[in-house]
Design a protein around this motif. Structure first.
Motif, PDB file in Angstrom:
ATOM      1  N   PHE A   1       0.856  -1.208  -0.115  1.00  0.00           N
ATOM      2  CA  PHE A   1       0.033   0.146  -0.109  1.00  0.00           C
ATOM      3  C   PHE A   1       0.868   1.285   0.097  1.00  0.00           C
TER       4      PHE A   1
ATOM      5  N   LEU B   1      -4.730  -4.218  -8.935  1.00  0.00           N
ATOM      6  CA  LEU B   1      -4.330  -3.065  -8.239  1.00  0.00           C
ATOM      7  C   LEU B   1      -5.436  -1.886  -8.029  1.00  0.00           C
ATOM      8  N   LEU B   2      -5.572  -1.500  -6.920  1.00  0.00           N
ATOM      9  CA  LEU B   2      -6.603  -0.534  -6.618  1.00  0.00           C
ATOM     10  C   LEU B   2      -5.924   0.908  -6.700  1.00  0.00           C
TER      11      LEU B   2
ATOM     12  N   LEU C   1      -2.910   4.992  -3.030  1.00  0.00           N
ATOM     13  CA  LEU C   1      -3.689   6.248  -2.506  1.00  0.00           C
ATOM     14  C   LEU C   1      -3.260   7.593  -2.708  1.00  0.00           C
TER      15      LEU C   1
ATOM     16  N   THR D   1     -15.476  -1.449  -7.401  1.00  0.00           N
ATOM     17  CA  THR D   1     -14.530  -1.427  -7.790  1.00  0.00           C
ATOM     18  C   THR D   1     -13.676  -3.146  -7.705  1.00  0.00           C
TER      19      THR D   1
ATOM     20  N   LEU E   1      -6.914   4.827  -5.532  1.00  0.00           N
ATOM     21  CA  LEU E   1      -7.853   5.512  -4.809  1.00  0.00           C
ATOM     22  C   LEU E   1      -7.547   7.032  -4.680  1.00  0.00           C
TER      23      LEU E   1
ATOM     24  N   ALA F   1      -2.434  -1.388  -3.600  1.00  0.00           N
ATOM     25  CA  ALA F   1      -3.339  -0.338  -3.619  1.00  0.00           C
ATOM     26  C   ALA F   1      -2.436   1.021  -3.682  1.00  0.00           C
TER      27      ALA F   1
ATOM     28  N   LEU G   1      -8.086  -5.113   2.163  1.00  0.00           N
ATOM     29  CA  LEU G   1      -6.952  -5.270   1.285  1.00  0.00           C
ATOM     30  C   LEU G   1      -6.073  -6.463   1.611  1.00  0.00           C
TER      31      LEU G   1
ATOM     32  N   LYS H   1      -4.186  -7.331  -1.878  1.00  0.00           N
ATOM     33  CA  LYS H   1      -4.361  -6.682  -2.947  1.00  0.00           C
ATOM     34  C   LYS H   1      -3.388  -5.223  -2.834  1.00  0.00           C
TER      35      LYS H   1
END
Lengths: 258, 268
Positions: free
Chosen positions: A35, A157-158, A192, A150, A160, A190, A183, A188
Motif C-alpha cells: 500500500f 491494483l486499486l 492512494l 471497484t 484510490l 493499492a 486489502l 491486494k
C-alpha cells in the motif's frame, strides 16, 4: 518483478501560450499486496499521476508497467480499480446494477456474476439493498457500494483518489479500517492519493511525498512494521504515530512555501 | 403523555384542514375567472359592447361545435391536425437528439457546424414555409416538415449542452473500467440527459403546434389551421374562435400527456 513500475514519468499540460510541467521524472515500484500513499499539497499533480497509472492519460514521457504489460494496452484497464473522491454511483441504476457495471462493460456478465454481486454486497455490509437506488443510501453506504463496484472485477491494483475526503470524520475512520482490512485479506496492492497526512500514515507501507510545480518525488517514508500490523484506527493512537506525523508534517510544510 | 399526543393530532388535523381550504380557494378562483370571462364575453356581445360579427359569442361557438360535431367534420379536421402535430413533434425531437449525439461524438464536427447552427437557430423557421412547400409539395408532408423543423435546432442545442454538462468523473469511472466512447454514451451521457430531453419534449409540443398551424395556413384543405384561415377569408369569426378553442384544448392535453410521461420515466 514488481506488480507496478512507474518509469521516469513526466507530464506536461499545454496551453496556447506555454506549457506547464505537472510531473517531472517520477519513478517508483509497487509490490503485490503493498500500500503506497502519494502525499502532497494541492497542485502537485497527484491526481494526474493516478490518471496516468490508470491509463486514462498518456504521459508526455516515460511508461507505466503493470504485471509486465504497459498500462496503455487497452485490456490492462480491467486489471485496475479506480475510486474517486465521491462515489459516482449512477443515480438511475440500482446498487446492484451499479456494481455489475464493470463486468457488463467487459462483457463477462453471467449468472455467476449476479451471485458474485450479492456476495460483494454482503462483504461490504450492504446485504439486501441491491435493489435500492443510490439516493436512498447514506454517504458511507454509497462509498462502500462504490468499493464493491471497484472490487467485483478483481483488480490487481486499486487506485484510490482521496476516496474518504468527502465523508464525515466518523464514517471516514470506519471506512479506512474496512478498506485496509479488505486489502490485507485479499493481499491486494493499492495506490492512494491524499493530502491528509494521518490518513497516509495509518494506511500505507510507504508514503511518497510529492513537491508541487513541477510534481517531483521529494522524499519517501517507510512506515514502521508495528503500525502496519494494526488497523488504521489503532495506528492513530499508537505511540510512534505522533513522531512520524511530526516528521512528515515538517517536510510537507516546507513544501507549501513554494 | 396521552394529552399531548391527542393535542398533537389536533394540530396536525388543523394543518390538513388549512391545506384543504387553501386548495379550495385556488380552485374557486380558477373556475370564477373562467365563468366571468365567458359570461362577460357573452354579455358584451349581446349588448353590442363589442362587434358580434368580429368577436362572436360563446353561445354561437357552442352551437357551431354541436353542428360540426354531429356532421363529423370536426373530428376529421382534429384528426388531420393532431396527426401532423404528433408526427412533427416526434420527428423534430428525435432528429434533434440524433444531431446532438453526432455533435457529441465528434468535437471537430461540432466546431465546424457551430456557426451554421447559430444562424439556423436565429432564423425564424416558419419563414422557410414557402420553400418547404415548393420542395415537398402542397400536402401533409410539408406540414409535418414544418412542425418538425421548428423544433429540431433548438432541441439539438439544448440536448448537446446537456451532453456536455455531465460530470466528467462519471466518464472517468467508466473509462477506468475500459469502456469505449460508445459505451460511455450509452451508460452515462444519454441517461444523464434524460431530464433535459423530456423538458425539451414539453417545449417542442408547443413549437410543433406553431409549425403545423402555420403550415396549414399556407397550403392545406383540412385541419384546424385551415378552418382558421378559411373562417378569416369568409369573415366567419365564430369559426376562427371555435378552431382556436379546440387547438387550445388539444395542445393542453398533449402537454399533460408529456408531463405524465415525464413522471413515469424519471424516478431517479
Amino acid at each position: 518483478m514488481p506488480l507496478l513500475s512507474v518509469n521516469q514519468v513526466s507530464h506536461h499540460y499545454y496551453s496556447k501560450k506555454d506549457y506547464t510541467k505537472a510531473l517531472e521524472n517520477i519513478s517508483f515500484t509497487l509490490e503485490q499486496g503493498e500500500f503506497i500513499s502519494i502525499l502532497g499539497p494541492s497542485g502537485c499533480g497527484k491526481t494526474t499521476l493516478l490518471s496516468i497509472v490508470a491509463g486514462l492519460i498518456n504521459p508526455t514521457r516515460g511508461e507505466i508497467i503493470l504485471d509486465e504489460v504497459s498500462a496503455a494496452e487497452p485490456g490492462n484497464k480491467a486489471h485496475m480499480g479506480y475510486m474517486l473522491q465521491q462515489d459516482y454511483l449512477f443515480p438511475w441504476k440500482t446498487i446492484k446494477e451499479n456494481i455489475m457495471l464493470g463486468p457488463k462493460i467487459n462483457k463477462t456478465i453471467d449468472n455467476s456474476i449476479k451471485e458474485r454481486a450479492d456476495q460483494m454486497l454482503e462483504e461490504v455490509g450492504l446485504q439486501g439493498i441491491g435493489d435500492s437506488y443510490p439516493d436512498e443510501l447514506s454517504g458511507g453506504m454509497r462509498q462502500r457500494a462504490a468499493l464493491a463496484r471497484t472490487l467485483i472485477t478483481e483488480p490487481k491494483l486499486l487506485l484510490l483518489d482521496e476516496p474518504f475526503s468527502a465523508l464525515d470524520f466518523q464514517t471516514k475512520l470506519r471506512l479506512e479500517d474496512f478498506v485496509s482490512q479488505l486489502l490485507k485479506q485479499y493481499n491486494k496492492a493499492a495506490l492512494l492519493v491524499t493530502h491528509d497526512i494521518s490518513e497516509a500514515i495509518v494506511m500505507s507501507d510507504r508514503i511518497i511525498l510529492l513537491k508541487p510545480r513541477p510534481g517531483e518525488i521529494k522524499q519517501v517514508f517507510r512506515m514502521p512494521p508495528e503500525l502496519r500490523k494494526i488497523s488504521p484506527f489503532q495506528a492513530r493512537q499508537h505511540p510512534s504515530f505522533q513522531a512520524i506525523f511530526d516528521e512528515v508534517w515538517k517536510e510537507m510544510s516546507a513544501l507549501e512555501k513554494y | 403523555m396521552k394529552n399531548t399526543e391527542s393535542a398533537n393530532r389536533e394540530l396536525h388535523k388543523a394543518y390538513v384542514r388549512k391545506l384543504k381550504v387553501e386548495q379550495r380557494w385556488i380552485r374557486f378562483w380558477q373556475i370564477s375567472i373562467f365563468m366571468i370571462f365567458f359570461s362577460f364575453w357573452e354579455l358584451a356581445s349581446r349588448l353590442k359592447w363589442i362587434d358580434p360579427l368580429l368577436f362572436s359569442a360563446p353561445s354561437k361557438i357552442y352551437k357551431l361545435f354541436i353542428a360540426k360535431a354531429s356532421d363529423g367534420s370536426l373530428w376529421m379536421h382534429i384528426n388531420v391536425t393532431l396527426f401532423e402535430t404528433v408526427a412533427g413533434f416526434i420527428i423534430g425531437t428525435f432528429a434533434g437528439i440524433l444531431l446532438a449525439a453526432m455533435l457529441w461524438w465528434s468535437t471537430r464536427f461540432s466546431k465546424i457546424i457551430d456557426p451554421y447552427l447559430v444562424i439556423l437557430n436565429a432564423m425564424p423557421k416558419v419563414a422557410l414555409g414557402p420553400i418547404i412547400i415548393v420542395a415537398l409539395g402542397p400536402g401533409y408532408i410539408s406540414i409535418i416538415a414544418m412542425g418538425a423543423i421548428i423544433s429540431i435546432i433548438i432541441t439539438t442545442l439544448v440536448v448537446y449542452n446537456a451532453f456536455q454538462e455531465i460530470d466528467s468523473n462519471y466518464i472517468k469511472v467508466l473509462q477506468s473500467m475500459g469502456a469505449s466512447k460508445r459505451v460511455c454514451f450509452k451508460e452515462a451521457i444519454f441517461p444523464a440527459s434524460f431530464p433535459t430531453m423530456i423538458s425539451s419534449l414539453k417545449v417542442n409540443v408547443g413549437l410543433s403546434w406553431v409549425g403545423v398551424i402555420v403550415g396549414e395556413f399556407l397550403v392545406s384543405k383540412q385541419g384546424l389551421g385551415y378552418l382558421i384561415i378559411y373562417g378569416f377569408q369568409v369573415f366567419d369569426f365564430t369559426l376562427v374562435l371555435f378552431s382556436l378553442l379546440v387547438i387550445a384544448f388539444f395542445a393542453a392535453i398533449m402537454y399533460q400527456l408529456v408531463e405524465k410521461l415525464e413522471k413515469k420515466l424519471i424516478k431517479h
